[in-house]
Write a protein that holds these residues in place. Structure first.
Motif, PDB file in Angstrom:
ATOM      1  N   LEU A  89      13.732 -89.132  -6.552  1.00  0.00           N
ATOM      2  CA  LEU A  89      12.326 -89.493  -6.725  1.00  0.00           C
ATOM      3  C   LEU A  89      11.831 -90.143  -5.445  1.00  0.00           C
ATOM      4  O   LEU A  89      12.097 -91.304  -5.180  1.00  0.00           O
ATOM      5  N   SER A 126       8.525 -93.412  -5.787  1.00  0.00           N
ATOM      6  CA  SER A 126       8.961 -94.193  -6.937  1.00  0.00           C
ATOM      7  C   SER A 126       8.276 -95.547  -7.028  1.00  0.00           C
ATOM      8  O   SER A 126       8.820 -96.487  -7.592  1.00  0.00           O
ATOM      9  N   ILE A 169      10.286 -90.407 -16.659  1.00  0.00           N
ATOM     10  CA  ILE A 169      10.211 -90.720 -15.238  1.00  0.00           C
ATOM     11  C   ILE A 169       9.047 -91.668 -14.934  1.00  0.00           C
ATOM     12  O   ILE A 169       9.111 -92.508 -14.043  1.00  0.00           O
ATOM     13  N   TYR A 206       3.028 -91.711 -10.644  1.00  0.00           N
ATOM     14  CA  TYR A 206       3.270 -90.586 -11.544  1.00  0.00           C
ATOM     15  C   TYR A 206       2.107 -89.595 -11.502  1.00  0.00           C
ATOM     16  O   TYR A 206       2.296 -88.394 -11.306  1.00  0.00           O
TER      17      TYR A 206
END
Length: 844
Positions: free
Chosen positions: A603, A606, A717, A726
């Protein structure tokens, strides 16, 4: 003479100019209708050729998507009343509203579900004869033009599902003939002007839902719209109390005020006035106080939803006996009192959810006698007494949840619960044995009997079930655990029962003598001490070797024993090891020293979470244990980057299989994949605490074991990267957009139903054999649109279902198609919950 002529030349030229202009205007006004429509068509981009047959050689009333009044169609005169229905044709371009509005008698115009990507054309206000204007889901943006108020004869205005922003112009109050106003799912903001509703007294239908940037109290003037029958204001930032004037809306059939910031008590007499009401939804607000009596007068009421408030006192007594009531949802309030017995023979109740209140007394004996009842949940209350043994006399009963109460006595034999999918009796005072007859219930998938006083053995008959969850922890059970249950479930669901034994449990059933146990314990301690000493020596040597060097910024946390170091992990981040790419980064296949393989999702965006915050979130995700959920075995952290380590499966992902040159998976295996994914999602949504939303479900996140048993990966996630990162990552992933629910762009709070939509897309992939992205399709780019275009055609099913599947499976595929269409419904409330999806797939 010549000079006189020259002197008058400017006058001649002016007269000539006026003559030409007048002649031109007259010619323009008398331009044939088909020429005007062809000019309009020429301004559009029509990739599918939907309007290709529009031609001056054919009467325009015979053109596709053009409707004329019957009398005028026979003559094709310019006095015809014309309607254009151009929805869902994939059109784009600059709309030539100037030509369109010169079409005499243009009464109806629908440009819905297209891709215009422009502001609402101001010149549409010149279409003076318009009665109906539908621009919904047309990719329009910008402000709502006040000029539309010039359309005095307009009765229906639909701009839903666009990116219209700014305030609602008060000038629209001039549309006094308006009966339908649909502005849902936009970006409207500010306060609603009182004049708007003071004058729109002819409205039957008003939908302002899904406009999260509105910051307005409920206008008291709404109560003066006496003709209003459908009022939808959910999820739009409304605040304050319900005005008393709402009691004047006596024609209401549906009222939805859910998911706002409304507070205070509900006005007295609220139910007395709404005798035509079919659906009432006040859920997810801040209402308080007792719910007023009078709802028993709403004899036509079918849905009563007040969950997620702070209501107190008893539920209105007359509510339970309403003849057409199907749904009572009152969970997460402060209701109290006893639950009444139901009129079993006459009741049409299907769903009763009363969780997290203060109800007391016994469970009504008549619950199971209501033939239509499929869900009864009343967890987290103060219910007492025994569990009625006739709770499943309803042939539809699928979900029973009475966990966390004060119930007692034995668990009854539930032999008649043939439709039961989920049984939750945890945290009560049940005693006695687990009924072996539970193993005879054909679709039972979830059983939670934890934290009771149950005794005896776990019945071997439970091995007959295809369980996704069996939790019998913290009872007084004893004896060997049936072998299939031990291998299929982690020990956490069995813990707290010292008397249980079996492979993988502290007690292995073949109990050695106390002497041997003592020797074994001593050997274990000695081994531990020796290992700890060797570990300390090794650590000391490493510290000496790297003394003076800067410590690594990376932190590796493992939840399962795998042999990998940070150095090995990052050495494997090589392009040759990439097995997948997604919105958040690449996925790598890493082979460990012992031959074990793991998949690592790196990721790169993040967020700014600290190591402690990431560790806490990852612990929540790593504790998830389900046969259809891929295990998280660990993670590696550095500021700004997190890498998540998953178990790996040789068959790869469902996407790999769908994108293969030939998708050869049979229908039974496809159905097995669909059911497994549904069971995994249902566990995340309804069974795991805290609830986990997936939010990135797609076929590349469905991994396949050797027997095509799916494992859902990539879940949660958003909990690690946080919302801003996101959403930013998703916006950059064009391939993912096919799986995203349409409400994603205008809602602040994600819901379970977004995952249901994504599941529906995967189910369509399995049914059609086609990938979600449709780059080669001429008429659309995603599978949902592709299916919608065909499903209502005479041979629609034949076009949709994968022709490589045997004809004998057509009936099951057709049923699955109907379910997939429900799951991908534009309106979230029309999608089924995942536990319902599981139930329906099990019947296939």
């Amino acid at each position: 003479m010549a000079s006189t002529n020259v002197a008058h030349l400017p006058l001649y030229l002016l007269l000539l100019s006026l003559l030409i202009t007048t002649s031109s205007s007259a010619a323009e006004a008398e331009q044939p209708v088909h020429d005007l429509l062809l000019s309009f068509k020429a301004s559009l981009h029509d990739p599918a050729g939907a309007l290709a047959s529009w031609s001056s050689s054919t009467p325009y009333c015979n053109w596709p998507h053009v409707t004329c009044t019957a009398a005028a169609a026979a003559t094709n005169t310019s006095s015809a009343t014309v309607s254009l229905s151009l929805q869902g044709l994939g059109l784009s371009g600059d709309i030539n509203a100037s030509a369109l509005c010169r079409v005499p008698g243009l009464a109806g115009l629908s440009l819905a579900s297209n891709a215009f990507n422009q502001t609402v054309p101001l010149q549409l206000s010149r279409c003076a004869s318009l009665v109906s204007l539908n621009l919904s889901a047309g990719a329009f943006w910008g402000p709502l033009p006040e000029q539309l108020a010039a359309l005095a004869g307009l009765t229906s205005l639909d701009l839903a599902g666009n990116d219209i922003e700014g305030t609602v112009p008060p000038g629209l109050a001039a549309l006094r003939a308006l009966q339908v106003l649909d502005l849902r799912g936009n970006r409207l903001s500010g306060v609603l002007h009182p004049a708007l509703f003071r004058n729109l007294t002819s409205l039957h239908y008003l939908d302002l839902s899904g406009n999260q940037f509105l910051e307005s109290p409920l206008p008291p003037q709404l109560g003066g719209m006496a003709s209003l029958r459908w009022l939808f204001l959910q999820g739009s930032g409304f605040s304050g109390a319900i005005p008393d004037t709402f009691l004047g809306l006596e024609q209401l059939e549906a009222l939805d005020l859910s998911s706002n910031s409304l507070t205070g008590p509900v006005p007295p007499g609220f139910g007395l006035k709404f005798q035509k009401l079919l659906s009432l939804d006040l859920s997810r607000n801040g209402f308080s106080g007792p719910f007023p009596n009078g709802v028993e007068k709403c004899l036509m009421l079918q849905r009563f939803e007040v969950q997620g408030n702070a209501f107190t006192g008893e539920l209105p007594a007359g509510l339970w006996s309403l003849p057409d009531l199907q749904v009572i949802r009152a969970e997460n309030n402060r209701f109290s009192g006893r639950l009444p017995e139901l009129p079993a023979g006459a009741s049409r109740l299907e769903q009763v959810q009363l969780d997290n209140n203060s109800f007391s007394g016994a469970i009504p004996q008549t619950i199971g006698l209501v033939r239509t009842m499929y869900r009864f949940s009343a967890s987290l209350n103060e219910l007492s007494g025994s569990l009625p043994d006739n709770l499943c006399d309803s042939p539809a009963m699928s979900i029973i949840d009475v966990s966390r109460n004060a119930l007692s006595g034995p668990v009854p034999e539930l032999r008649s619960c043939k439709s039961l999918v989920s049984l939750r009796l945890s945290s009560n005072g049940f005693t006695g044995a687990i009924p072996a007859s539970l193993g005879d219930l054909p679709v039972l998938t979830y059983i939670d009997l934890s934290s009771n006083g149950l005794t005896g053995a776990i019945p071997a008959e439970l091995q007959n079930l295809k369980l996704a969850l069996l939790n019998v922890s913290y009872n007084r059970l004893s004896g060997p655990v049936p072998p299939q249950l031990v291998s299929g479930l982690p020990a956490v669901f069995l813990e707290g029962n010292p008397g249980l034994c079996g492979p993988g449990l502290p007690n292995n059933c073949d109990a050695p003598s106390r002497e041997h146990q003592g020797l074994a314990l001593a050997a274990t301690v000695a081994s531990f001490v020796t290992g700890a000493a060797l570990l300390a020596i090794g650590a000391f040597a490493i510290c000496r070797k790297f003394r003076g060097k800067k410590s690594s910024p990376w932190k590796l946390v493992l939840f399962h024993p795998i042999k990998i170091t940070v150095e090995e992990l990052f050495a494997a981040f090589h392009e040759k090891n990439v097995i997948g790419r997604g919105a958040f980064g690449k996925v790598y296949l890493i082979e460990l020293e012992d031959g074990q393989r793991v998949a690592v999702k790196r990721l790169l965006s993040s967020g700014k979470l600290t190591f402690r915050e990431v560790k806490n979130e990852m612990k929540v995700l790593a504790k998830i244990r389900h046969k259809n959920i891929a295990k998280i075995t660990g993670f590696c952290y550095s500021e700004g980057e997190v890498s998540v380590i998953y178990e790996y499966f040789q068959k790869g992902s469902l996407q790999d299989m769908i994108y293969a040159p030939k998708f050869t998976l049979g229908w039974n295996d496809r159905l097995k994949v669909a059911l497994g994914v549904a069971q995994g999602l249902a566990y995340l949504h309804h069974d795991y605490t805290p609830c986990v939303l997936h939010r990135d479900l797609k076929s590349s996140n469905v991994l396949l074991a050797d027997d095509f048993e799916p494992r859902v990966a990539g879940f949660g996630i958003h909990r690690v990267v946080r919302e801003k990162a996101y959403r930013s990552s998703l916006d950059s992933d064009l391939n993912h957009k096919c799986y995203i629910a349409p409400e994603q762009n205008f809602t602040k709070n994600p819901t379970n139903f977004m995952d249901v939509y994504s599941f529906g897309v995967i189910l369509l992939e399995l049914i059609t054999g086609r990938p979600a992205e449709q780059p080669v399709a001429k008429d659309c780019s995603d599978i949902v649109s592709w299916v919608r275009r065909r499903i209502n055609l005479i041979d629609g099913a034949a076009q949709i279902l994968d022709p490589s599947i045997s004809c004998t499976a057509q009936q099951g595929m057709q049923a699955a198609l109907e379910l997939a269409v429900r799951c991908t419904s534009v309106k979230p409330e029309q999608r089924p919950a995942m536990y319902e999806v599981v139930q329906l797939l099990r019947t296939l």
